[in-house]
Design a protein around this motif. Structure first.
Motif, PDB file in Angstrom:
ATOM      1  N   UNK A   1       0.846  -1.164   0.000  1.00  0.00           N
ATOM      2  CA  UNK A   1       0.000   0.000   0.000  1.00  0.00           C
ATOM      3  C   UNK A   1       0.899   1.237   0.000  1.00  0.00           C
ATOM      4  N   UNK A   2       0.453   2.249  -0.705  1.00  0.00           N
ATOM      5  CA  UNK A   2       1.160   3.527  -0.777  1.00  0.00           C
ATOM      6  C   UNK A   2       0.273   4.607  -0.175  1.00  0.00           C
ATOM      7  N   UNK A   3       0.862   5.493   0.605  1.00  0.00           N
ATOM      8  CA  UNK A   3       0.107   6.541   1.296  1.00  0.00           C
ATOM      9  C   UNK A   3       0.757   7.888   1.034  1.00  0.00           C
ATOM     10  N   UNK A   4      -0.087   8.863   0.685  1.00  0.00           N
ATOM     11  CA  UNK A   4       0.369  10.248   0.593  1.00  0.00           C
ATOM     12  C   UNK A   4      -0.223  10.984   1.784  1.00  0.00           C
ATOM     13  N   UNK A   5       0.647  11.624   2.556  1.00  0.00           N
ATOM     14  CA  UNK A   5       0.210  12.450   3.677  1.00  0.00           C
ATOM     15  C   UNK A   5       0.402  13.899   3.255  1.00  0.00           C
ATOM     16  N   UNK A   6      -0.687  14.652   3.276  1.00  0.00           N
ATOM     17  CA  UNK A   6      -0.683  16.043   2.840  1.00  0.00           C
ATOM     18  C   UNK A   6      -0.963  16.940   4.042  1.00  0.00           C
ATOM     19  N   UNK A  17      -3.262   4.353  -1.808  1.00  0.00           N
ATOM     20  CA  UNK A  17      -3.226   3.838  -3.177  1.00  0.00           C
ATOM     21  C   UNK A  17      -2.693   2.406  -3.158  1.00  0.00           C
ATOM     22  N   UNK A  18      -3.147   1.617  -4.107  1.00  0.00           N
ATOM     23  CA  UNK A  18      -2.706   0.227  -4.186  1.00  0.00           C
ATOM     24  C   UNK A  18      -1.390   0.056  -4.922  1.00  0.00           C
ATOM     25  N   UNK A  19      -1.102   0.936  -5.864  1.00  0.00           N
ATOM     26  CA  UNK A  19       0.125   0.793  -6.647  1.00  0.00           C
ATOM     27  C   UNK A  19       0.989   2.044  -6.546  1.00  0.00           C
ATOM     28  N   UNK A  20       2.264   1.853  -6.772  1.00  0.00           N
ATOM     29  CA  UNK A  20       3.210   2.965  -6.757  1.00  0.00           C
ATOM     30  C   UNK A  20       2.899   3.949  -7.886  1.00  0.00           C
ATOM     31  N   UNK A  21       2.515   3.419  -9.039  1.00  0.00           N
ATOM     32  CA  UNK A  21       2.217   4.273 -10.186  1.00  0.00           C
ATOM     33  C   UNK A  21       1.064   5.231  -9.878  1.00  0.00           C
ATOM     34  N   UNK A  23       0.038   6.264  -6.963  1.00  0.00           N
ATOM     35  CA  UNK A  23       0.460   7.208  -5.930  1.00  0.00           C
ATOM     36  C   UNK A  23       1.346   8.309  -6.500  1.00  0.00           C
ATOM     37  N   UNK A  24       2.274   7.951  -7.365  1.00  0.00           N
ATOM     38  CA  UNK A  24       3.181   8.954  -7.929  1.00  0.00           C
ATOM     39  C   UNK A  24       2.455   9.917  -8.857  1.00  0.00           C
ATOM     40  N   UNK A  25       1.456   9.427  -9.583  1.00  0.00           N
ATOM     41  CA  UNK A  25       0.666  10.313 -10.444  1.00  0.00           C
ATOM     42  C   UNK A  25      -0.118  11.324  -9.603  1.00  0.00           C
ATOM     43  N   UNK A  26      -0.729  10.848  -8.521  1.00  0.00           N
ATOM     44  CA  UNK A  26      -1.484  11.738  -7.640  1.00  0.00           C
ATOM     45  C   UNK A  26      -0.553  12.703  -6.912  1.00  0.00           C
ATOM     46  N   UNK A  27       0.630  12.231  -6.543  1.00  0.00           N
ATOM     47  CA  UNK A  27       1.596  13.040  -5.809  1.00  0.00           C
ATOM     48  C   UNK A  27       1.977  14.290  -6.590  1.00  0.00           C
ATOM     49  N   UNK A  35       4.176  13.904   1.805  1.00  0.00           N
ATOM     50  CA  UNK A  35       5.102  12.795   1.995  1.00  0.00           C
ATOM     51  C   UNK A  35       4.491  11.559   1.349  1.00  0.00           C
ATOM     52  N   UNK A  36       5.286  10.852   0.548  1.00  0.00           N
ATOM     53  CA  UNK A  36       4.862   9.601  -0.064  1.00  0.00           C
ATOM     54  C   UNK A  36       5.517   8.458   0.700  1.00  0.00           C
ATOM     55  N   UNK A  37       4.700   7.529   1.200  1.00  0.00           N
ATOM     56  CA  UNK A  37       5.213   6.412   2.002  1.00  0.00           C
ATOM     57  C   UNK A  37       4.774   5.081   1.416  1.00  0.00           C
TER      58      UNK A  37
END
Length: 46
Positions: A1-6, A17-21, A23-27, A35-37
């Motif tokens: 799991x990928x988490x963005x903390x804003x 997010x379920x995938x790194x891809x 998460x990075x697009x949303x980031x 922070x992307x974790x």
């Protein structure tokens, strides 16, 4: 799991997010201090 903390002045928001891809697009689109974790659960390896 990928988490963005804003972080903003009054709030902390977390997005999962379920995938790194995904998460990075949303980031890229989020503004502010962020922070992307990558969350790894111990049970995922057993």
């Amino acid at each position: 799991m990928w988490v963005i903390t804003l972080y903003s002045k009054l709030n902390i928001t977390m997005y999962e997010y379920n995938t790194e891809k995904e998460a990075k697009e949303a980031f890229k689109d989020l503004e502010g201090y962020k922070i992307l974790s990558h969350i790894v659960y111990f049970n995922d390896f057993v």
